[in-house]
Motif scaffolding. Structure first.
Motif, mmCIF file in Angstrom:
data_model
loop_
_atom_site.group_PDB
_atom_site.id
_atom_site.type_symbol
_atom_site.label_atom_id
_atom_site.label_comp_id
_atom_site.label_asym_id
_atom_site.label_seq_id
_atom_site.Cartn_x
_atom_site.Cartn_y
_atom_site.Cartn_z
ATOM 1 N N LYS A 90 27.384 89.070 41.493
ATOM 2 C CA LYS A 90 26.676 88.255 42.486
ATOM 3 C C LYS A 90 26.719 88.881 43.879
ATOM 4 O O LYS A 90 25.825 88.649 44.682
ATOM 5 N N ASP B 270 32.144 90.696 36.197
ATOM 6 C CA ASP B 270 32.199 89.235 36.266
ATOM 7 C C ASP B 270 30.778 88.755 36.499
ATOM 8 O O ASP B 270 30.146 89.130 37.489
ATOM 9 N N SER C 47 32.398 84.235 34.194
ATOM 10 C CA SER C 47 33.420 83.524 34.976
ATOM 11 C C SER C 47 32.920 82.281 35.691
ATOM 12 O O SER C 47 33.656 81.693 36.477
ATOM 13 N N PHE D 97 36.838 77.958 48.783
ATOM 14 C CA PHE D 97 35.969 77.404 47.756
ATOM 15 C C PHE D 97 36.063 75.888 47.647
ATOM 16 O O PHE D 97 35.305 75.273 46.913
ATOM 17 N N HIS E 19 40.659 81.433 42.464
ATOM 18 C CA HIS E 19 39.991 82.218 43.518
ATOM 19 C C HIS E 19 40.547 81.768 44.858
ATOM 20 O O HIS E 19 40.521 80.580 45.172
ATOM 21 N N SER F 129 36.764 83.720 49.544
ATOM 22 C CA SER F 129 36.250 85.057 49.817
ATOM 23 C C SER F 129 36.656 85.530 51.214
ATOM 24 O O SER F 129 36.868 84.723 52.112
ATOM 25 N N GLY G 47 40.793 86.541 40.281
ATOM 26 C CA GLY G 47 39.558 86.203 40.992
ATOM 27 C C GLY G 47 39.165 87.233 42.046
ATOM 28 O O GLY G 47 39.572 88.396 41.996
ATOM 29 N N GLY G 48 38.336 86.781 43.002
ATOM 30 C CA GLY G 48 37.896 87.681 44.084
ATOM 31 C C GLY G 48 38.744 87.487 45.321
ATOM 32 O O GLY G 48 39.889 87.064 45.230
ATOM 33 N N GLY G 49 38.165 87.781 46.469
ATOM 34 C CA GLY G 49 38.860 87.523 47.732
ATOM 35 C C GLY G 49 39.263 88.759 48.499
ATOM 36 O O GLY G 49 39.513 88.674 49.705
ATOM 37 N N LEU G 50 39.340 89.931 47.822
ATOM 38 C CA LEU G 50 39.704 91.138 48.578
ATOM 39 C C LEU G 50 38.650 91.354 49.657
ATOM 40 O O LEU G 50 37.456 91.169 49.410
ATOM 41 N N GLU H 200 38.542 90.255 40.206
ATOM 42 C CA GLU H 200 37.068 90.198 40.231
ATOM 43 C C GLU H 200 36.532 90.475 41.641
ATOM 44 O O GLU H 200 35.972 89.583 42.284
ATOM 45 N N PRO H 201 36.693 91.687 42.134
ATOM 46 C CA PRO H 201 36.245 91.967 43.500
ATOM 47 C C PRO H 201 34.731 92.081 43.607
ATOM 48 O O PRO H 201 34.084 92.674 42.744
ATOM 49 N N GLY H 202 34.158 91.493 44.631
ATOM 50 C CA GLY H 202 32.728 91.637 44.903
ATOM 51 C C GLY H 202 32.568 92.294 46.267
ATOM 52 O O GLY H 202 32.253 93.484 46.394
ATOM 53 N N TYR I 184 26.534 90.014 49.469
ATOM 54 C CA TYR I 184 26.002 88.679 49.757
ATOM 55 C C TYR I 184 24.910 88.702 50.828
ATOM 56 O O TYR I 184 24.912 87.918 51.768
HETATM 57 C C1 LIG Z 1 34.603 83.574 39.930
HETATM 58 C C2 LIG Z 1 34.407 84.528 41.053
HETATM 59 N N1 LIG Z 1 35.029 85.718 41.000
HETATM 60 C C3 LIG Z 1 34.863 86.644 41.976
HETATM 61 C C4 LIG Z 1 34.048 86.403 43.057
HETATM 62 C C5 LIG Z 1 33.884 87.487 44.090
HETATM 63 O O1 LIG Z 1 34.555 87.155 45.256
HETATM 64 P P1 LIG Z 1 34.701 88.202 46.452
HETATM 65 O O2 LIG Z 1 33.350 88.666 46.812
HETATM 66 O O3 LIG Z 1 35.405 87.435 47.510
HETATM 67 O O4 LIG Z 1 35.549 89.344 45.932
HETATM 68 C C6 LIG Z 1 33.410 85.169 43.179
HETATM 69 C C7 LIG Z 1 32.568 84.885 44.366
HETATM 70 O O5 LIG Z 1 31.915 83.892 44.506
HETATM 71 C C8 LIG Z 1 33.580 84.205 42.139
HETATM 72 O O6 LIG Z 1 32.955 83.022 42.177
#
Ligand SMILES: Cc1ncc(COP(=O)(O)O)c(C=O)c1O
Length: 405
Positions: free
Chosen positions: A72, A91, A114, A169, A200, A203, A238-241, A277-279, A381
């Motif tokens: 995403k 993810d 996820s 979140f 998570h 972010s 999860g994400g958050g980095l 799950e880094p985005g 994003y």
């Molecule tokens: C389930 C899940 N994992 C990972 C992410 C990615 O998060 P980030 O971009 O903060 O790494 C998100 C973002 O919405 C998420 O919903």
């Protein structure tokens, strides 16, 4: 250098940074692409080498974790393809993201669905395409998984009181820890593989210790299930980095060390396999959004502050300027001369389409219509959030550049 656009339909000189921070930069590759083959603006340019470097940085910060890129954040096929070639997992949140990953070379067993909010038909589609890993946070979704994805691995997402992130979140995803215990126990009864807990931390988590409480909660859940004869094998972090914007984020290595210490503290000898799950941290710094000045104006003859209207705004992809939460670094084609304060706004006829009026930005005094404004660290994003055609403005186009500097 090669460049591609992901949709068939950025010369730069002042980075504005909070004092004491290092400037995000535009790679020579992106600079050359924008100089030699300038696409119509606005457009997002993604540097695939930066994506690869950030993947390597996340991997070396947490080598024991499986990395599942959160599609995403930026679903450009070239990004997915480059990451799949490096052995990254994914993810996803929808059937379309599954199709994208499979088309770009990902194996179905490297895909984790996820999103806990899914229809029965979407689960059935994912299963038919070979996906065997799912997150859930409700009885109804668990029943769908048992019926339409039999035998699959399930993560149950726990609620957290998340702190320290720019985008918490809240309560949309996850359920209370005691319910996670019950759902995972029920998953086993339904013939599913109760793989573990996910959470998570929100972010753009700026505190490397931000994972501590989620890891402690997951360990308590695992202990409660062990007492009932269910052994969880994995933990999904999860994400958050973070990515760096005007303010430099802490180094990813600090996050790896803090997470590793928290897992050792909370799980002791029952160490789970880790997934992350880094985005944003993988694609954020890889993007430069080239925009053009549409108009510069003042609200009175006495005003020092100019309004600079760009051809991109909130609806063109800069959604994360909402509440001025993310302050992107900005460069212009006129940098070098004297500057003055500006309000930055988008081109649409919507009163909310203002990017920054409280966050202090200064731009060159001679900035005029037609000049370029490059917005840095915009890889995450942005294109994926841009509206389909609000006010007749087309969605943000993405171009990916690759090859030698
Ligand atoms: C389930 C899940 N994992 C990972 C992410 C990615 O998060 P980030 O971009 O903060 O790494 C998100 C973002 O919405 C998420 O919903």
């Amino acid at each position: 250098m090669t460049s591609t656009t992901t949709d068939d339909r950025a010369t730069v000189t002042s980075v504005q940074l909070t004092q004491g921070t290092e400037a995000p930069s535009v790679s020579d590759r992106v600079r050359r692409f924008l100089a030699e083959t300038p696409p119509p603006t606005p457009c997002l340019v993604i540097d695939l080498e930066t994506v690869r470097r950030r993947f390597a940085e996340v991997s070396s910060a947490l080598p024991e974790a499986g990395i599942y890129y959160a599609v995403k954040a930026n679903p450009a096929p070239e990004v997915v393809r480059a990451l799949a070639a490096l052995g990254c997992s994914f993810d996803v949140a929808s059937p379309a993201e599954i199709d994208l990953c499979l088309a770009e070379g990902a194996a179905p067993e490297t895909i984790s669905y996820s999103n806990p909010i899914k229809k029965a038909a979407q689960v059935a589609y994912a299963y038919a395409r070979g996906v065997r890993m799912y997150a859930c946070d409700s009885e109804a979704d668990l029943d769908n998984l048992a019926a339409h994805a039999p035998g699959s691995s399930v993560f149950c997402r726990t609620l957290l009181r998340d702190k320290g992130s720019i985008y918490p979140f809240g309560r949309k995803f996850g359920c209370e820890p005691e319910m996670v215990v019950e759902l995972l126990a029920r998953a086993v009864e339904l013939g599913l593989d109760a793989s573990g807990v996910s959470f998570h931390v929100g972010s753009q988590q700026l505190d490397p210790a931000g994972w501590d409480s989620g890891i402690a909660t997951a360990a308590e859940i695992a202990a409660a299930l062990r007492d009932r004869g269910v052994e969880l094998t994995s933990l999904n972090l999860g994400g958050g980095l973070p990515a760096s914007y005007r303010t430099q984020a802490p180094p990813l290595a600090e996050y790896g060390a803090a997470i590793r210490a928290a897992v050792a503290r909370s799980f002791g000898e029952h160490r789970p396999r880790l997934m992350i799950e880094p985005g944003r941290s993988i694609v954020g710094e890889a993007g430069v959004l080239r925009s053009e000045v549409v108009l510069v104006s003042r609200k009175s003859y006495r005003d020092d502050t100019r309004w600079v209207f760009l051809d991109v705004g909130k609806y063109g992809g800069l959604v994360e300027t909402e509440g001025e939460a993310i302050a992107y670094p900005v460069l212009t084609s006129r940098d070098g001369g004297p500057t003055g304060p500006v309000v930055l706004a988008g081109p649409t006829c919507d009163g909310d389409d203002v990017l920054y009026q409280h966050t202090h930005y200064e731009l060159p005094l001679d900035l005029a219509a037609g000049d370029h404004v490059d917005i840095l660290s915009t890889g995450a994003y942005t294109a994926s959030y841009s509206s389909v055609e609000f006010n007749g403005f087309e969605p943000l186009r993405t171009y990916c550049v690759d090859g030698a500097e």
